[in-house]
Design a protein around this motif. Structure first.
Motif, PDB file in Angstrom:
ATOM      1  N   GLY A 224       0.814  -1.218   0.000  1.00  0.00           N
ATOM      2  CA  GLY A 224       0.000   0.000   0.000  1.00  0.00           C
ATOM      3  C   GLY A 224       0.842   1.260   0.000  1.00  0.00           C
ATOM      4  N   ALA A 225       1.937   1.266   0.789  1.00  0.00           N
ATOM      5  CA  ALA A 225       2.791   2.457   0.855  1.00  0.00           C
ATOM      6  C   ALA A 225       3.502   2.715  -0.471  1.00  0.00           C
ATOM      7  CB  ALA A 225       3.801   2.295   1.981  1.00  0.00           C
ATOM      8  N   THR A 226       4.084   1.680  -1.048  1.00  0.00           N
ATOM      9  CA  THR A 226       4.814   1.864  -2.313  1.00  0.00           C
ATOM     10  C   THR A 226       3.868   2.202  -3.463  1.00  0.00           C
ATOM     11  OG1 THR A 226       4.722  -0.551  -2.585  1.00  0.00           O
ATOM     12  CG2 THR A 226       6.735   0.396  -1.666  1.00  0.00           C
ATOM     13  N   LEU A 227       2.697   1.571  -3.492  1.00  0.00           N
ATOM     14  CA  LEU A 227       1.742   1.879  -4.559  1.00  0.00           C
ATOM     15  C   LEU A 227       1.218   3.303  -4.440  1.00  0.00           C
ATOM     16  CD1 LEU A 227       0.249   0.677  -6.997  1.00  0.00           C
ATOM     17  CD2 LEU A 227      -1.567  -0.026  -5.435  1.00  0.00           C
TER      18      LEU A 227
ATOM     19  N   VAL B 186       3.002   4.200 -25.489  1.00  0.00           N
ATOM     20  CA  VAL B 186       1.711   3.997 -24.831  1.00  0.00           C
ATOM     21  C   VAL B 186       1.800   4.274 -23.335  1.00  0.00           C
ATOM     22  CG1 VAL B 186      -0.140   2.335 -24.393  1.00  0.00           C
ATOM     23  CG2 VAL B 186       1.090   2.295 -26.581  1.00  0.00           C
ATOM     24  N   PHE B 187       2.871   3.835 -22.700  1.00  0.00           N
ATOM     25  CA  PHE B 187       3.029   3.992 -21.248  1.00  0.00           C
ATOM     26  C   PHE B 187       4.285   4.809 -20.974  1.00  0.00           C
ATOM     27  CE2 PHE B 187       1.228  -0.252 -22.078  1.00  0.00           C
ATOM     28  CZ  PHE B 187       0.000  -0.111 -21.452  1.00  0.00           C
ATOM     29  N   ASN B 188       4.249   5.508 -19.821  1.00  0.00           N
ATOM     30  CA  ASN B 188       5.469   6.161 -19.363  1.00  0.00           C
ATOM     31  C   ASN B 188       6.140   5.305 -18.290  1.00  0.00           C
ATOM     32  OD1 ASN B 188       3.843   6.478 -17.171  1.00  0.00           O
ATOM     33  ND2 ASN B 188       3.591   8.688 -17.365  1.00  0.00           N
ATOM     34  N   GLY B 189       7.248   5.796 -17.741  1.00  0.00           N
ATOM     35  CA  GLY B 189       8.032   4.999 -16.795  1.00  0.00           C
ATOM     36  C   GLY B 189       7.303   4.697 -15.506  1.00  0.00           C
ATOM     37  N   LEU B 190       6.609   5.691 -14.960  1.00  0.00           N
ATOM     38  CA  LEU B 190       5.895   5.466 -13.700  1.00  0.00           C
ATOM     39  C   LEU B 190       4.745   4.482 -13.852  1.00  0.00           C
ATOM     40  CD1 LEU B 190       5.844   9.081 -12.235  1.00  0.00           C
ATOM     41  CD2 LEU B 190       7.046   7.096 -11.325  1.00  0.00           C
ATOM     42  N   THR B 191       4.073   4.539 -14.989  1.00  0.00           N
ATOM     43  CA  THR B 191       2.994   3.583 -15.231  1.00  0.00           C
ATOM     44  C   THR B 191       3.543   2.163 -15.297  1.00  0.00           C
ATOM     45  OG1 THR B 191       1.829   5.288 -16.488  1.00  0.00           O
ATOM     46  CG2 THR B 191       1.060   3.023 -16.743  1.00  0.00           C
ATOM     47  N   LEU B 192       4.700   2.002 -15.945  1.00  0.00           N
ATOM     48  CA  LEU B 192       5.320   0.682 -16.002  1.00  0.00           C
ATOM     49  C   LEU B 192       5.758   0.219 -14.620  1.00  0.00           C
ATOM     50  CD1 LEU B 192       7.474   1.024 -19.236  1.00  0.00           C
ATOM     51  CD2 LEU B 192       5.371  -0.284 -18.942  1.00  0.00           C
ATOM     52  N   LEU B 193       6.251   1.156 -13.783  1.00  0.00           N
ATOM     53  CA  LEU B 193       6.630   0.787 -12.420  1.00  0.00           C
ATOM     54  C   LEU B 193       5.421   0.344 -11.607  1.00  0.00           C
ATOM     55  CD1 LEU B 193       9.270   3.519 -11.482  1.00  0.00           C
ATOM     56  CD2 LEU B 193       9.672   1.081 -11.889  1.00  0.00           C
ATOM     57  N   ILE B 194       4.299   1.055 -11.773  1.00  0.00           N
ATOM     58  CA  ILE B 194       3.083   0.671 -11.051  1.00  0.00           C
ATOM     59  C   ILE B 194       2.611  -0.715 -11.497  1.00  0.00           C
ATOM     60  CG2 ILE B 194       0.644   1.255 -10.736  1.00  0.00           C
ATOM     61  CD1 ILE B 194       1.493   4.223 -10.965  1.00  0.00           C
ATOM     62  N   MET B 195       2.616  -0.921 -12.821  1.00  0.00           N
ATOM     63  CA  MET B 195       2.219  -2.235 -13.316  1.00  0.00           C
ATOM     64  C   MET B 195       3.172  -3.331 -12.852  1.00  0.00           C
ATOM     65  SD  MET B 195       1.179  -1.100 -17.200  1.00  0.00           S
ATOM     66  CE  MET B 195       0.935  -2.784 -17.752  1.00  0.00           C
ATOM     67  N   GLY B 196       4.475  -3.018 -12.807  1.00  0.00           N
ATOM     68  CA  GLY B 196       5.449  -3.999 -12.338  1.00  0.00           C
ATOM     69  C   GLY B 196       5.277  -4.339 -10.875  1.00  0.00           C
TER      70      GLY B 196
ATOM     71  N   THR C 136       1.213  -9.864  -7.170  1.00  0.00           N
ATOM     72  CA  THR C 136       0.076 -10.726  -7.520  1.00  0.00           C
ATOM     73  C   THR C 136       0.488 -11.978  -8.300  1.00  0.00           C
ATOM     74  OG1 THR C 136      -0.292  -9.371  -9.499  1.00  0.00           O
ATOM     75  CG2 THR C 136      -1.576  -8.827  -7.531  1.00  0.00           C
ATOM     76  N   CYS C 137       1.503 -11.865  -9.145  1.00  0.00           N
ATOM     77  CA  CYS C 137       1.897 -13.017  -9.970  1.00  0.00           C
ATOM     78  C   CYS C 137       2.410 -14.205  -9.153  1.00  0.00           C
ATOM     79  CB  CYS C 137       2.956 -12.585 -10.993  1.00  0.00           C
ATOM     80  SG  CYS C 137       2.291 -11.544 -12.310  1.00  0.00           S
ATOM     81  N   PRO C 138       3.216 -14.020  -8.092  1.00  0.00           N
ATOM     82  CA  PRO C 138       3.642 -15.200  -7.324  1.00  0.00           C
ATOM     83  C   PRO C 138       2.486 -16.001  -6.739  1.00  0.00           C
ATOM     84  CG  PRO C 138       5.046 -13.332  -6.807  1.00  0.00           C
ATOM     85  CD  PRO C 138       3.936 -12.807  -7.646  1.00  0.00           C
ATOM     86  N   ILE C 139       1.482 -15.312  -6.216  1.00  0.00           N
ATOM     87  CA  ILE C 139       0.328 -16.027  -5.669  1.00  0.00           C
ATOM     88  C   ILE C 139      -0.441 -16.737  -6.780  1.00  0.00           C
ATOM     89  CG2 ILE C 139      -1.844 -15.737  -4.411  1.00  0.00           C
ATOM     90  CD1 ILE C 139       0.565 -15.362  -2.673  1.00  0.00           C
ATOM     91  N   PHE C 140      -0.601 -16.058  -7.900  1.00  0.00           N
ATOM     92  CA  PHE C 140      -1.309 -16.661  -9.035  1.00  0.00           C
ATOM     93  C   PHE C 140      -0.555 -17.879  -9.562  1.00  0.00           C
ATOM     94  CE2 PHE C 140      -2.385 -16.859 -13.572  1.00  0.00           C
ATOM     95  CZ  PHE C 140      -3.763 -16.930 -13.494  1.00  0.00           C
ATOM     96  N   TYR C 141       0.782 -17.785  -9.629  1.00  0.00           N
ATOM     97  CA  TYR C 141       1.586 -18.909 -10.108  1.00  0.00           C
ATOM     98  C   TYR C 141       1.552 -20.075  -9.119  1.00  0.00           C
ATOM     99  CZ  TYR C 141       5.657 -21.609 -11.523  1.00  0.00           C
ATOM    100  OH  TYR C 141       6.488 -22.632 -11.908  1.00  0.00           O
ATOM    101  N   GLU C 142       1.511 -19.761  -7.828  1.00  0.00           N
ATOM    102  CA  GLU C 142       1.467 -20.817  -6.822  1.00  0.00           C
ATOM    103  C   GLU C 142       0.173 -21.620  -6.900  1.00  0.00           C
ATOM    104  OE1 GLU C 142       2.720 -21.146  -2.094  1.00  0.00           O
ATOM    105  OE2 GLU C 142       1.814 -19.306  -2.865  1.00  0.00           O
ATOM    106  N   LYS C 143      -0.912 -20.971  -7.291  1.00  0.00           N
ATOM    107  CA  LYS C 143      -2.203 -21.662  -7.385  1.00  0.00           C
ATOM    108  C   LYS C 143      -2.332 -22.445  -8.689  1.00  0.00           C
ATOM    109  CE  LYS C 143      -4.837 -18.523  -4.411  1.00  0.00           C
ATOM    110  NZ  LYS C 143      -5.979 -17.562  -4.336  1.00  0.00           N
ATOM    111  N   TYR C 144      -1.839 -21.899  -9.799  1.00  0.00           N
ATOM    112  CA  TYR C 144      -2.000 -22.516 -11.128  1.00  0.00           C
ATOM    113  C   TYR C 144      -0.641 -22.851 -11.732  1.00  0.00           C
ATOM    114  CZ  TYR C 144      -6.578 -20.324 -10.505  1.00  0.00           C
ATOM    115  OH  TYR C 144      -7.784 -19.920 -10.006  1.00  0.00           O
ATOM    116  N   GLN C 145       0.203 -23.528 -10.954  1.00  0.00           N
ATOM    117  CA  GLN C 145       1.572 -23.794 -11.388  1.00  0.00           C
ATOM    118  C   GLN C 145       1.616 -24.790 -12.548  1.00  0.00           C
ATOM    119  OE1 GLN C 145       4.094 -25.094  -8.228  1.00  0.00           O
ATOM    120  NE2 GLN C 145       5.929 -25.200  -9.501  1.00  0.00           N
TER     121      GLN C 145
END
Length: 273
Positions: free
Chosen positions: A103-106, A215-225, A231-240
């Motif tokens: 939450g703080a970093t986002l 299409v995207f700037n640097g901060l938008t890419l950082l937010i998406m990253g 979220t991706c580690p949890i998603f990968y752990e469920k559907y490995q």
């Protein structure tokens, strides 16, 4: 002369009496030894001596202390501990801690995308200073009303040593220097076309990034990253299993394409030669 002869005879008598006092059976048994028995005794004694020497050597080798490298071991342990903490953070092992960090970093990244970095830093510092000043005044008023001893509310934090040690700076500066040198060597390898395939891969990547940057700037890419990192580690752990299956298919297709390109490039080189 008579005295000398008498003394020698007395000595002989004493020796005979001493021999009689000793165990005669033991000496009579020694007379029954043949040459083979004597050789066996000699061989056994030699084996015992060699075994004793070997045991002494092994003991000396065990007692030798091999000098360790505490610096490398500590650095390896710190890196391993840091990596484990990072994985625990990304896999939401401690939900409260991960939620606070995420939450703080986002919020910081979203604020930077809306406002300038100067405004964001000023607002954060002003909010922190306002909280500390208000808490300091509140504690002073409560201590005065209760007529208790006025103790600074941040005394525990003020007494803590926050100076960075010289060893910490040197260690991280050496690590940073190694990373910079490795990056410079890799850039030289790519941009001076030491390997044509690697340089072509970089060219394709940069070409894709030109479309992404439009299409995207640097901060938008950082937010998406950041969202993807949490979220991706949890998603990968469920559907490995499903992800591994489709990623294997995609990887095989890409390897086939790369092999075809390499074959064509080598064919062009052979024709040119």
């Amino acid at each position: 002369m008579d005295d000398q002869i008498s003394s020698t005879t007395d000595d002989q008598k004493n020796l005979q009496q001493a021999d009689e006092k000793l165990a005669p059976d033991e000496f009579t048994d020694c007379k029954n030894f043949d040459d083979d028995d004597i050789l066996d005794l000699a061989g056994g004694a030699r084996d015992a001596i060699e075994r004793h020497r070997f045991e002494d050597k092994t003991i000396d080798i065990k007692n030798v202390k091999i000098p360790s490298r505490p610096g490398k071991e500590e650095a390896h342990a710190e890196a391993k501990e840091t990596l484990s903490q990072l994985w625990d953070l990304l896999y939401w092992r401690d939900v409260q801690k991960t939620a606070c960090v995420f939450g703080a970093t986002l919020s910081l990244l979203i604020s930077l995308s809306v406002l300038s970095i100067i405004s964001v830093c000023s607002y954060i510092a002003l909010a922190l200073l306002s909280i500390t000043i208000c808490f300091r005044i509140y504690r002073g008023i409560t201590d005065a009303l209760q007529k208790s001893e006025n103790i600074h509310p941040f005394k525990l934090y003020l007494e803590q040593d926050v100076t960075l040690p010289a060893d910490f700076i040197h260690k991280h500066s050496d690590m940073m220097l190694k990373c910079i040198n490795a990056t410079v060597n890799e850039l030289k390898h790519l941009f001076l076309v030491e390997d044509l395939i690697d340089s072509l891969k970089l060219a394709v990547l940069l070409w894709v990034l030109t479309y992404v940057g439009s299409v995207f700037n640097g901060l938008t890419l950082l937010i998406m990253g950041e969202v993807a990192a949490f979220t991706c580690p949890i998603f990968y752990e469920k559907y490995q299993t499903q992800i591994d299956h489709y990623s294997g298919l995609a990887n095989g297709y890409l390897q086939d394409v790369v092999k075809k390109i390499q074959a064509k490039v080598h064919g062009l080189k052979n024709k040119a030669e």
